[in-house]
Design an enzyme around this catalytic site. Structure first.
Site, PDB file in Angstrom:
ATOM      1  N   HIS A 307     -17.890  65.345  43.762  1.00 47.24           N
ATOM      2  CA  HIS A 307     -17.596  66.667  43.987  1.00 47.24           C
ATOM      3  C   HIS A 307     -18.580  67.030  45.006  1.00 47.24           C
ATOM      4  O   HIS A 307     -19.719  66.799  44.872  1.00 47.24           O
ATOM      5  CB  HIS A 307     -17.732  67.553  42.814  1.00 47.24           C
ATOM      6  CG  HIS A 307     -17.022  68.661  42.995  1.00 47.24           C
ATOM      7  ND1 HIS A 307     -17.813  69.889  43.360  1.00 47.24           N
ATOM      8  CD2 HIS A 307     -15.788  69.409  42.558  1.00 47.24           C
ATOM      9  CE1 HIS A 307     -16.874  71.053  43.448  1.00 47.24           C
ATOM     10  NE2 HIS A 307     -15.841  70.555  42.846  1.00 47.24           N
ATOM     11  N   ASP A 364      -9.875  67.271  38.426  1.00 48.34           N
ATOM     12  CA  ASP A 364      -8.672  66.536  38.535  1.00 48.34           C
ATOM     13  C   ASP A 364      -8.714  65.342  37.852  1.00 48.34           C
ATOM     14  O   ASP A 364      -7.262  64.484  37.903  1.00 48.34           O
ATOM     15  CB  ASP A 364      -8.315  66.337  40.158  1.00 48.34           C
ATOM     16  CG  ASP A 364      -8.327  67.333  40.875  1.00 48.34           C
ATOM     17  OD1 ASP A 364      -9.014  67.589  41.803  1.00 48.34           O
ATOM     18  OD2 ASP A 364      -7.321  68.251  40.590  1.00 48.34           O
TER      19      ASP A 364
HETATM   20  C1  SDX Z   1     -11.286  69.317  44.070  1.00 49.78           C
HETATM   21  O1  SDX Z   1     -14.806  72.253  46.395  1.00 49.78           O
HETATM   22  C2  SDX Z   1     -14.237  72.371  44.942  1.00 49.78           C
HETATM   23  O2  SDX Z   1     -14.623  73.387  44.390  1.00 49.78           O
HETATM   24  C3  SDX Z   1     -12.817  71.695  44.615  1.00 49.78           C
HETATM   25  C4  SDX Z   1     -12.361  71.711  43.461  1.00 49.78           C
HETATM   26  C5  SDX Z   1     -11.868  73.121  43.316  1.00 49.78           C
HETATM   27  O3  SDX Z   1     -11.669  73.551  42.048  1.00 49.78           O
HETATM   28  O4  SDX Z   1     -11.470  74.020  44.367  1.00 49.78           O
HETATM   29  O5  SDX Z   1     -13.310  71.462  42.554  1.00 49.78           O
HETATM   30  C6  SDX Z   1     -11.200  70.867  43.409  1.00 49.78           C
HETATM   31  O6  SDX Z   1     -11.057  69.206  45.229  1.00 49.78           O
HETATM   32  C7  SDX Z   1     -11.907  68.293  43.371  1.00 49.78           C
HETATM   33  C8  SDX Z   1     -12.520  67.084  44.001  1.00 49.78           C
HETATM   34  C9  SDX Z   1     -11.078  66.309  44.075  1.00 49.78           C
HETATM   35  N1  SDX Z   1     -11.140  65.067  45.018  1.00 49.78           N
HETATM   36  C10 SDX Z   1     -11.296  63.796  44.412  1.00 49.78           C
HETATM   37  O7  SDX Z   1     -11.432  63.639  43.280  1.00 49.78           O
HETATM   38  C11 SDX Z   1     -11.300  62.733  45.651  1.00 49.78           C
HETATM   39  C12 SDX Z   1     -12.233  61.919  45.215  1.00 49.78           C
HETATM   40  N2  SDX Z   1     -13.585  62.206  45.455  1.00 49.78           N
HETATM   41  C13 SDX Z   1     -14.220  62.255  47.074  1.00 49.78           C
HETATM   42  O8  SDX Z   1     -13.410  62.127  48.006  1.00 49.78           O
HETATM   43  C14 SDX Z   1     -15.479  62.961  47.458  1.00 49.78           C
HETATM   44  O9  SDX Z   1     -16.177  62.928  45.982  1.00 49.78           O
HETATM   45  C15 SDX Z   1     -15.088  64.515  47.605  1.00 49.78           C
HETATM   46  C16 SDX Z   1     -14.503  64.806  48.799  1.00 49.78           C
HETATM   47  C17 SDX Z   1     -14.521  65.149  46.298  1.00 49.78           C
HETATM   48  C18 SDX Z   1     -16.588  65.035  47.935  1.00 49.78           C
HETATM   49  O10 SDX Z   1     -17.163  64.497  48.989  1.00 49.78           O
HETATM   50  P1  SDX Z   1     -18.530  64.745  49.760  1.00 49.78           P
HETATM   51  O11 SDX Z   1     -19.098  65.900  48.990  1.00 49.78           O
HETATM   52  O12 SDX Z   1     -18.050  65.092  51.296  1.00 49.78           O
HETATM   53  O13 SDX Z   1     -19.274  63.299  49.397  1.00 49.78           O
HETATM   54  P2  SDX Z   1     -19.157  62.445  50.574  1.00 49.78           P
HETATM   55  O14 SDX Z   1     -18.033  62.036  50.809  1.00 49.78           O
HETATM   56  O15 SDX Z   1     -20.272  62.752  51.545  1.00 49.78           O
HETATM   57  O16 SDX Z   1     -19.703  61.043  49.328  1.00 49.78           O
HETATM   58  C19 SDX Z   1     -21.122  61.125  49.123  1.00 49.78           C
HETATM   59  C20 SDX Z   1     -21.496  59.510  48.739  1.00 49.78           C
HETATM   60  C21 SDX Z   1     -20.786  58.505  49.891  1.00 49.78           C
HETATM   61  O17 SDX Z   1     -21.417  57.097  49.737  1.00 49.78           O
HETATM   62  P3  SDX Z   1     -22.570  57.013  50.683  1.00 49.78           P
HETATM   63  O18 SDX Z   1     -21.939  57.107  52.129  1.00 49.78           O
HETATM   64  O19 SDX Z   1     -23.671  57.960  50.338  1.00 49.78           O
HETATM   65  O20 SDX Z   1     -23.036  55.695  50.315  1.00 49.78           O
HETATM   66  O21 SDX Z   1     -20.503  59.178  47.558  1.00 49.78           O
HETATM   67  C22 SDX Z   1     -19.520  58.193  47.899  1.00 49.78           C
HETATM   68  C23 SDX Z   1     -19.311  58.370  49.247  1.00 49.78           C
HETATM   69  O22 SDX Z   1     -18.647  57.112  49.704  1.00 49.78           O
HETATM   70  N3  SDX Z   1     -18.464  58.992  47.241  1.00 49.78           N
HETATM   71  C24 SDX Z   1     -17.252  57.867  46.412  1.00 49.78           C
HETATM   72  C25 SDX Z   1     -16.606  59.113  45.836  1.00 49.78           C
HETATM   73  N4  SDX Z   1     -16.861  60.337  46.178  1.00 49.78           N
HETATM   74  C26 SDX Z   1     -18.018  60.202  46.777  1.00 49.78           C
HETATM   75  N5  SDX Z   1     -17.292  56.863  46.478  1.00 49.78           N
HETATM   76  C27 SDX Z   1     -16.210  56.368  45.610  1.00 49.78           C
HETATM   77  N6  SDX Z   1     -15.595  57.054  45.129  1.00 49.78           N
HETATM   78  C28 SDX Z   1     -15.576  58.501  45.127  1.00 49.78           C
HETATM   79  N7  SDX Z   1     -14.614  59.261  44.298  1.00 49.78           N
END
Ligand code: SDX
Length: 428
Positions: A307, A364
Site C-alpha cells: 500500500h 483488497d
Molecule cells: C487500493 O491509496 C489508497 O488508499 C488505495 C486504497 C483505497 O482504499 O483507495 O487503499 C485501495 O488501491 C489498495 C491497493 C490495491 N493494489 C494492490 O493490491 C496491487 C498490488 N500492490 C502494489 O502494486 C503496490 O503495493 C501498490 C500499488 C499498492 C503501492 O505501490 P507503491 O506505493 O508505488 O510502492 P512501490 O511500487 O514503489 O513498491 C515499493 C517496493 C518495490 O520493490 P523495490 O523496487 O523497492 O525492490 O515494494 C515492492 C515493489 O516492487 N512491492 C511489491 C508489491 N507491492 C510493492 N512486490 C511484490 N508484490 C507487491 N504487491
C-alpha cells in the site's frame, strides 16, 4: 516544539517557507511561493511526499494501521454504524441525530428510480462488457437526465446532487450485475433501507419469492462501510482533479470510476481472486508465487499486498478477514481460495522481502473472497468497491468546491528536445 518554518539555501540565498499545521499526522511545507522566489519546482513522482489539499474528512495513520472517518475509528464505525449513516457522516461534519438521519434517508428515497430511457442504454452493451466500463458510461449518461445536477454552485445544490447520485448509483451498480448475469433489471423498493434495496435489485429473481438474507445484507453493509473513503487515493484525487475544473459531480465521479478500475487500485480485488484461482489451479504452491513476486525480472506482483500509505496491516483487511470467517461459518461455506489466501499471508509475512518493504495485506486481499461467498461474480467486485467509495468521492468533491480549491495544474521537469527549426520532409 517543532519549527514552524523550513529554510532552503539555494544559489547563495536563504528562503523561508511556513509549515502548515495538522490536527493529527503530516504537517506540510507551504511552497506556494517557491517558483516565484527560486525558479525551482518540486518533483515527486506519484506524489508520495506531496499533499494536494487540506481536508477534514478522513485520516489514516499508515505506520500504525489506523483509519478514522471524521475522527471516528474504523473499528467502531464498522461495528456500530450503517453504510447510510457513514454516508451522512462523510458528507457532513458529524454523525446524524435521529431527525437528521431520517431526513437524509428520505432525501435519498425521493430519487429511488432511474429514467426508463437509461434501461435502453444498458441494453446496448454486450453481456461480455466489463461492469466497470458499463458503470462509468451509465454514470456519465445520468447527466443527460439530470442536468440540474451538473452545474452545482451552492451547498444546497451539492447536497441535492449528492442525494440524487447516491440513490441512482445503487441502481446502476445493480443493473451492471443483472446485465452480467443476463437477467432483467429490478426497480427500487422504498420500503427497504439503502443496502437492502441494493441487495434486492441485484438478487431478486423474476420467478421466485424474494427473501432478504440478513447475514448477507449485514456483511454487504460492513464491506461498503470499509470502502467508503480513504484520503487522497488515486480515484479520489481523480474526482477532485476533474471537479477542480468546475466539471459537474456526475462527470467527476465517472472519471473516478475509471481510475478505480485499475488493477493497482480498486481493480486489485478482482486481481486477487484471479491470482488465488491461478495458484489453486497450479497445485496451490504459494511459496512459488511468493518467490515470483520477489523476482525483479518477473512482473508478477502479489495482488492485495502492499500500500502507498499503510506500512502495517490495513485495518480494513483485519476487519474483512474476521467478517469472512463469520460469514463462512454462518453460510456453512468452505472456500479453497480462503485457505490459499491464509497460507499466502503467512508465507509472505514471514519473508524478509515483504518484511523489509513493509508489505502487508490491504483492503483488497480478503474482500473478493467475501463477495464471492455472497454470490457476486468476480468482475463485479470493483463495482462493489465503487458503490462503497461513492460517499467518499462525493464528500471529497464537495469539500474541494466549498474550500474553493484552484484548478489542478501540476508542472513538470522537461528533458525533451531544446528549440530547433522545422526541416522540410524533402531535406530530412
Ligand atoms: C487500493 O491509496 C489508497 O488508499 C488505495 C486504497 C483505497 O482504499 O483507495 O487503499 C485501495 O488501491 C489498495 C491497493 C490495491 N493494489 C494492490 O493490491 C496491487 C498490488 N500492490 C502494489 O502494486 C503496490 O503495493 C501498490 C500499488 C499498492 C503501492 O505501490 P507503491 O506505493 O508505488 O510502492 P512501490 O511500487 O514503489 O513498491 C515499493 C517496493 C518495490 O520493490 P523495490 O523496487 O523497492 O525492490 O515494494 C515492492 C515493489 O516492487 N512491492 C511489491 C508489491 N507491492 C510493492 N512486490 C511484490 N508484490 C507487491 N504487491
Amino acid at each position: 516544539m517543532s519549527d514552524n518554518k523550513v529554510i532552503l539555501n539555494y544559489d547563495g540565498k536563504s528562503f523561508e517557507y511556513p509549515i502548515v499545521e495538522s490536527t493529527i499526522g503530516d504537517r506540510g511545507i507551504d511552497i506556494s511561493k517557491l517558483r516565484d522566489q527560486t525558479g525551482l519546482i518540486t518533483l515527486d513522482l506519484g506524489y508520495k511526499n506531496t499533499g494536494a489539499t487540506i481536508s477534514n474528512i478522513t485520516y489514516l495513520d499508515g505506520d500504525n494501521g489506523e483509519l478514522y472517518y471524521r475522527g471516528y475509528p474504523i473499528e467502531q464505525i464498522a461495528e456500530k454504524s450503517s453504510f447510510t449513516e457513514v454516508m451522512y457522516l462523510l458528507l457532513n461534519d458529524d454523525l446524524p441525530t435521529t431527525e437528521q438521519f431520517a431526513g437524509f434517508e428520505k432525501g435519498i428515497k425521493q430519487y429511488n428510480f432511474v429514467a426508463d430511457e437509461m434501461k435502453r442504454l444498458i441494453d446496448v452493451f454486450p453481456r461480455s462488457a466489463h461492469p466497470m466500463g458499463v458503470l462509468s458510461a451509465l454514470t456519465s449518461a445520468l447527466i443527460a437526465f439530470n442536468p440540474k445536477a451538473v452545474d452545482v454552485r451552492s451547498k444546497e445544490d451539492m447536497d441535492h446532487a449528492a442525494e440524487m447520485l447516491i440513490a441512482k448509483f445503487s441502481h446502476l451498480c445493480a443493473w451492471t450485475y443483472r446485465k452480467k448475469m443476463g437477467l432483467s433489471i429490478n426497480h427500487g423498493d422504498d420500503s427497504l433501507n439503502y443496502v437492502e434495496n441494493f441487495y434486492k435489485m441485484c438478487f431478486r429473481r423474476p420467478n421466485q419469492e424474494f427473501h432478504l438474507d440478513s447475514t448477507v445484507v449485514n456483511a454487504l453493509d460492513k464491506l461498503l462501510i470499509l470502502h467508503a473513503d480513504h484520503e487522497q487515493n488515486c480515484s479520489t484525487s481523480t474526482v477532485r482533479m476533474v471537479g477542480s475544473a468546475h466539471t459537474g459531480l456526475f462527470a467527476s465521479v465517472s472519471a473516478g470510476i475509471s481510475a478505480l478500475w485499475g488493477p493497482l487500485h480498486g481493480g486489485a480485488n478482482q486481481a486477487v481472486i484471479e491470482m488465488l484461482e491461478m495458484i489453486e489451479k497450479d497445485g496451490g504452491d504459494v511459496a512459488k508465487y511468493v518467490e515470483k513476486a520477489k523476482n525483479k525480472d518477473d512482473d508478477f506482483r502479489l495482488m492485495g499486498f502492499g500500500h502507498r500509505v499503510y506500512k502495517n496491516f490495513d485495518p480494513r483487511a483485519r476487519i474483512i478477514k474476521k467478517a469472512a470467517d463469520d460469514i463462512f461459518a454462518a453460510l456453512g461455506i468452505e472456500d479453497k481460495a480462503l485457505d490459499i489466501a491464509l497460507q499466502l499471508e503467512k508465507v509472505a509475512l514471514e519473508d524478509e522481502y515483504f518484511i523489509e518493504r513493509k508489505l502487508y495485506p490491504n483492503v483488497d486481499f480478503y474482500s473478493g473472497i467475501i463477495y464471492r461467498a455472497l454470490g457476486i461474480p468476480t468482475e463485479m467486485f470493483t463495482v462493489m468497491f465503487a458503490l462503497g467509495r461513492l460517499p467518499g468521492w462525493i464528500s471529497q468533491w464537495k469539500e474541494m468546491r466549498l474550500h474553493n480549491d484552484p484548478i489542478g495544474r501540476p508542472r513538470q521537469v522537461y528533458q525533451g528536445a531544446t528549440k530547433r527549426d522545422y526541416v522540410d520532409m524533402s531535406a530530412r
